[in-house]
Design an enzyme around this catalytic site. Structure first.
Site, PDB file in Angstrom:
ATOM      1  N   CYS A   1       0.865  -0.812   3.113  1.00  0.00           N
ATOM      2  CA  CYS A   1       0.634  -2.265   3.103  1.00  0.00           C
ATOM      3  C   CYS A   1       1.235  -2.889   4.360  1.00  0.00           C
ATOM      4  CB  CYS A   1       1.241  -2.907   1.859  1.00  0.00           C
ATOM      5  SG  CYS A   1       0.216  -2.740   0.373  1.00  0.00           S
TER       6      CYS A   1
ATOM      7  N   HIS B   1      -4.758   6.952  -0.257  1.00  0.00           N
ATOM      8  CA  HIS B   1      -5.255   7.303   1.075  1.00  0.00           C
ATOM      9  C   HIS B   1      -6.003   8.609   0.997  1.00  0.00           C
ATOM     10  CE1 HIS B   1      -1.179   8.888   0.549  1.00  0.00           C
ATOM     11  NE2 HIS B   1      -1.549   9.917   1.290  1.00  0.00           N
TER      12      HIS B   1
ATOM     13  N   HIS C   1       0.206   4.535  -1.857  1.00  0.00           N
ATOM     14  CA  HIS C   1      -0.900   3.620  -1.571  1.00  0.00           C
ATOM     15  C   HIS C   1      -2.063   4.557  -1.298  1.00  0.00           C
ATOM     16  CE1 HIS C   1      -2.444  -0.181   0.701  1.00  0.00           C
ATOM     17  NE2 HIS C   1      -3.431   0.712   0.717  1.00  0.00           N
TER      18      HIS C   1
ATOM     19  N   CYS D   1       5.753  -1.306   0.500  1.00  0.00           N
ATOM     20  CA  CYS D   1       4.792  -0.209   0.653  1.00  0.00           C
ATOM     21  C   CYS D   1       4.502   0.026   2.135  1.00  0.00           C
ATOM     22  CB  CYS D   1       3.496  -0.540  -0.102  1.00  0.00           C
ATOM     23  SG  CYS D   1       2.151   0.596   0.275  1.00  0.00           S
TER      24      CYS D   1
ATOM     25  N   HIS E   1      -7.107  11.834   3.234  1.00  0.00           N
ATOM     26  CA  HIS E   1      -6.897  12.601   4.453  1.00  0.00           C
ATOM     27  C   HIS E   1      -8.253  13.123   4.924  1.00  0.00           C
ATOM     28  CE1 HIS E   1      -2.429  13.184   3.856  1.00  0.00           C
ATOM     29  NE2 HIS E   1      -2.777  12.970   2.608  1.00  0.00           N
TER      30      HIS E   1
ATOM     31  N   HIS F   1      -3.776  -2.892  -2.077  1.00  0.00           N
ATOM     32  CA  HIS F   1      -2.854  -1.884  -2.605  1.00  0.00           C
ATOM     33  C   HIS F   1      -3.380  -1.301  -3.907  1.00  0.00           C
ATOM     34  CE1 HIS F   1       1.009   0.164  -3.101  1.00  0.00           C
ATOM     35  NE2 HIS F   1       0.841  -0.062  -4.391  1.00  0.00           N
TER      36      HIS F   1
HETATM   37  P1  AMP Z   1       0.594  12.173   1.093  1.00  0.00           P
HETATM   38  O1  AMP Z   1       1.552  13.342   1.039  1.00  0.00           O
HETATM   39  O2  AMP Z   1      -0.792  12.529   0.643  1.00  0.00           O
HETATM   40  O3  AMP Z   1       1.145  10.944   0.406  1.00  0.00           O
HETATM   41  O4  AMP Z   1       0.430  11.842   2.631  1.00  0.00           O
HETATM   42  C1  AMP Z   1       1.150  10.873   3.317  1.00  0.00           C
HETATM   43  C2  AMP Z   1       0.787  11.026   4.774  1.00  0.00           C
HETATM   44  O5  AMP Z   1       1.190   9.869   5.465  1.00  0.00           O
HETATM   45  C3  AMP Z   1       1.454  12.238   5.458  1.00  0.00           C
HETATM   46  O6  AMP Z   1       0.456  13.103   5.979  1.00  0.00           O
HETATM   47  C4  AMP Z   1       2.296  11.586   6.559  1.00  0.00           C
HETATM   48  O7  AMP Z   1       2.329  12.360   7.742  1.00  0.00           O
HETATM   49  C5  AMP Z   1       1.574  10.251   6.762  1.00  0.00           C
HETATM   50  N1  AMP Z   1       2.396   9.173   7.312  1.00  0.00           N
HETATM   51  C6  AMP Z   1       3.634   8.805   6.923  1.00  0.00           C
HETATM   52  N2  AMP Z   1       4.056   7.738   7.639  1.00  0.00           N
HETATM   53  C7  AMP Z   1       3.050   7.428   8.502  1.00  0.00           C
HETATM   54  C8  AMP Z   1       2.863   6.442   9.521  1.00  0.00           C
HETATM   55  N3  AMP Z   1       3.809   5.522   9.801  1.00  0.00           N
HETATM   56  N4  AMP Z   1       1.712   6.437  10.228  1.00  0.00           N
HETATM   57  C9  AMP Z   1       0.761   7.353   9.978  1.00  0.00           C
HETATM   58  N5  AMP Z   1       0.847   8.313   9.033  1.00  0.00           N
HETATM   59  C10 AMP Z   1       1.981   8.355   8.312  1.00  0.00           C
HETATM   60 ZN    ZN Z   2       0.341  -0.574  -0.374  1.00  0.00          ZN
END
Ligand code: AMP
Ligand code: ZN
Length: 110
Positions: A7, A98, A96, A4, A100, A46
């Site tokens: 993670c 999150h 995982h 992940c 925004h 997670h």
């Molecule tokens: P979602 O489409 O809601 O799953 O959003 C995933 C988010 O993670 C996207 O906005 C990506 O730009 C962001 N993301 C992907 N990899 C990373 C990373 N290594 N560091 C920070 N953000 C990331």
């Molecule tokens: Zn995770």
């Protein structure tokens, strides 16, 4: 979970631009920002997404939301939008949970 992405960020295996951290929550800047301010707030534990929260994990979700408020205050955000995508068909790409946190001019629509 070793496979992940978030993670691995929590574990320190992948670097991130940390904005806020406590024992249960991590907030860091999105690597591909879609607004002037674009921060991701995650539980360190997670959890796949909101639809996958177990009964005993709901208090943790509350603390993640409380942390969003702390982040907004810390970053002096005058207003902000919170989005959590749930499932592939809900636009979720990283499985995982999150949240925004978006702020600034030209916020993306929903
Ligand atoms: P979602 O489409 O809601 O799953 O959003 C995933 C988010 O993670 C996207 O906005 C990506 O730009 C962001 N993301 C992907 N990899 C990373 C990373 N290594 N560091 C920070 N953000 C990331
Ligand atoms: Zn995770």
């Amino acid at each position: 979970m070793t496979d992940c992405l978030f993670c691995n960020i929590v574990a320190g295996n992948i670097p991130c631009d940390t904005v806020y951290e406590d024992s249960e929550v991590l907030a860091f800047r999105d690597i591909n920002p879609k607004a002037d301010t674009h921060i991701l707030v995650i539980p360190k534990q997670h959890i796949v997404n909101l639809a996958d929260v177990s009964e005993q994990q709901w208090p943790l979700v509350g603390r993640v939301l409380q942390s969003i408020n702390k982040v907004a205050q810390q970053e002096s955000l005058e207003g902000f939008r919170v989005i959590t995508n749930n499932g592939e068909k809900g636009g979720q790409e990283v499985f995982h949970m999150h949240w925004h946190v978006l702020a600034g001019k030209n916020l993306p629509g929903f």
